[in-house]
Design an enzyme around this catalytic site. Structure first.
Site, PDB file in Angstrom:
ATOM      1  N   SER A  67      54.810   3.318   2.379  1.00 49.97           N
ATOM      2  CA  SER A  67      55.770   3.457   3.598  1.00 49.97           C
ATOM      3  C   SER A  67      56.798   2.087   3.189  1.00 49.97           C
ATOM      4  O   SER A  67      57.649   2.042   3.933  1.00 49.97           O
ATOM      5  CB  SER A  67      55.083   2.872   4.725  1.00 49.97           C
ATOM      6  N   LYS A  70      60.387   3.401   3.487  1.00 48.15           N
ATOM      7  CA  LYS A  70      61.037   3.574   4.984  1.00 48.15           C
ATOM      8  C   LYS A  70      62.202   2.391   4.873  1.00 48.15           C
ATOM      9  O   LYS A  70      62.882   2.682   5.639  1.00 48.15           O
ATOM     10  CB  LYS A  70      60.269   3.258   6.031  1.00 48.15           C
ATOM     11  N   SER A 132      56.491   1.901  11.662  1.00 45.67           N
ATOM     12  CA  SER A 132      56.046   2.463  10.162  1.00 45.67           C
ATOM     13  C   SER A 132      55.883   3.882  10.645  1.00 45.67           C
ATOM     14  O   SER A 132      55.321   4.618  10.161  1.00 45.67           O
ATOM     15  CB  SER A 132      55.038   1.950   9.554  1.00 45.67           C
ATOM     16  N   LYS A 234      58.553  -5.197   5.160  1.00 46.15           N
ATOM     17  CA  LYS A 234      58.080  -3.744   5.425  1.00 46.15           C
ATOM     18  C   LYS A 234      56.774  -3.794   4.686  1.00 46.15           C
ATOM     19  O   LYS A 234      56.830  -4.264   3.563  1.00 46.15           O
ATOM     20  CB  LYS A 234      58.887  -2.769   4.945  1.00 46.15           C
TER      21      LYS A 234
END
Length: 394
Positions: A67, A70, A132, A234
């Site tokens: 992720s 992202k 997320s 993140k």
């Protein structure tokens, strides 16, 4: 030809400024220990202002980012908003595809969006960054580019523009897919771009909770709850990628970015990232040496309407050094021996170097801060004669 003399007043001011920031002379002999051992497949620590790499291991090895992908998804959406093609409050229709692949039915990280509803862009951005949410990522990708595949093409074009030369995106979520790879170094480039290019949206990365559709979810970045200096970025996890984290923290005017990929658990990625950040803040310091456009020196100009031209650096100049080493810096300006009018603003007239322990830390152009037009014919002729007498005519 350029002169290569150290301008004493310049150096004295340079060092005085650094010492006043870095502390007393006793810190000069500070010992810099070996970097910490980090239990991750790849990791990197950089200074966000200077780009200085403080620690790295396997930083150019291509790995699945999970992720962390992202970050690019949000970067592109922020770019669309910046360019006026999208607004925070624009409504995005949640497709059956986005719900099926990323919603509650998917079993993956989700924002719990309902299919065939309309959700503002800014809410989906929070869903991508804080929760997320795969559903939010796919919905935004479809809204921006028509479908996720086309959005992945935009992601790759943007990666190329940013200099992420070892990255290939196949989707907007980081869901495992053959060839969907990046590196710790490329992720640090993306993190730096997010921080610098979109400071308003970057603030979303520091939000600890977000509630949507009756589900209040905590940000998966545990460092936000443990360290007040951390304000992003993140997390990521798949079985293939392991547990990953790109983190950024700011302390005493110094911003660091850490990247860890392939750790063994949620807690491990936070612990290993904290090792990197703590080491960087404890043993290194960043100084803003000069502001863009400030006069560092004046130099004689021949054949101009004025006798001197002001010289400085084009961009703000930062330097990352080991703590306590400021007094050991050696700064030199190398200025062209003969400067003739006309001179345009920003024209390169030499270079500035800063050396520490025989290592050149900085080598940047010195430029004209102002334009200088040519003088009249007779003034130029007289200056030419003087140059000839001095043996400098060419």
């Amino acid at each position: 030809m350029r002169t290569h003399s150290v301008i004493k007043s310049f150096v004295a001011l340079f060092l005085l400024t650094l010492v006043s920031v870095s502390g007393t002379a006793q810190a000069r002999q500070a010992i810099i220990p070996a970097p910490p051992q980090v239990a991750a497949t790849a990791y990197l620590l950089i200074d966000a202002d200077t780009g200085k790499v403080i620690i790295e291991h396997n930083a150019d090895e291509q790995l699945p980012p999970a992720s962390l992908t992202k970050m690019m998804t949000s970067y592109i959406v922020s770019s669309e908003i910046e360019e006026g093609r999208l607004q925070d409050e624009d409504l995005v229709r949640i497709s059956d595809n986005a719900w099926r692949k990323g919603g509650s039915a998917s079993g993956s990280s989700t924002m719990f969006l309902n299919p065939r509803t309309e959700v503002p862009v800014i809410d989906l951005m929070r869903g991508v960054i804080i929760q997320s949410g795969n559903d939010a990522s796919i919905a935004l990708a479809e809204h921006v580019a028509g479908d996720e595949s086309a959005f992945a093409d935009v992601m790759n074009q943007q990666a190329t523009l940013l200099g992420m030369n070892h990255t290939t995106f196949k989707n907007a979520t980081g869901w495992p897919q053959e060839g969907h790879l990046t590196t710790a170094r490329d992720l640090s480039i993306l993190a730096k771009a997010l921080i610098n290019d979109f400071p308003d949206h970057y603030k979303l990365y520091s939000e600890k909770y977000y509630e949507y559709n009756g589900h209040n979810q905590a940000n998966r970045n545990k460092l936000l709850f443990r360290d007040s200096s951390v304000d992003g970025l993140k997390t990521g996890h798949t079985n293939e990628a392991g547990y990953c984290l790109v983190a950024s923290a700011k302390k005493d005017g110094m911003r660091l970015i850490s990247v860890v990929m392939g750790t063994r658990s949620m807690n491990a990625r936070a612990v290993e990232s904290q090792k990197l950040l703590s080491y960087g803040f404890r043993y290194f310091e960043t100084h803003k040496l000069y502001d863009a456009g400030n006069e560092l020196s004046k130099s004689r100009i021949w054949g101009g309407r004025q006798k001197e031209v002001s010289i400085g650096v084009k961009d703000d100049l930062f330097l990352t050094i080991p703590r306590g080493s400021a007094e050991e810096l050696d700064a030199q300006m190398h200025i062209d021996e003969v400067i003739k009018a006309p001179v345009t603003q920003g024209q390169e007239l030499g270079n500035l170097t800063v050396v520490l322990d025989d290592e050149t830390l900085v080598d940047v152009p010195l430029v004209a801060i102002e334009a200088v037009e040519q003088a009249g014919f007779f003034a130029r002729l007289w200056d030419s004669i003087k140059l000839f007498i001095l043996g400098l005519f060419s």
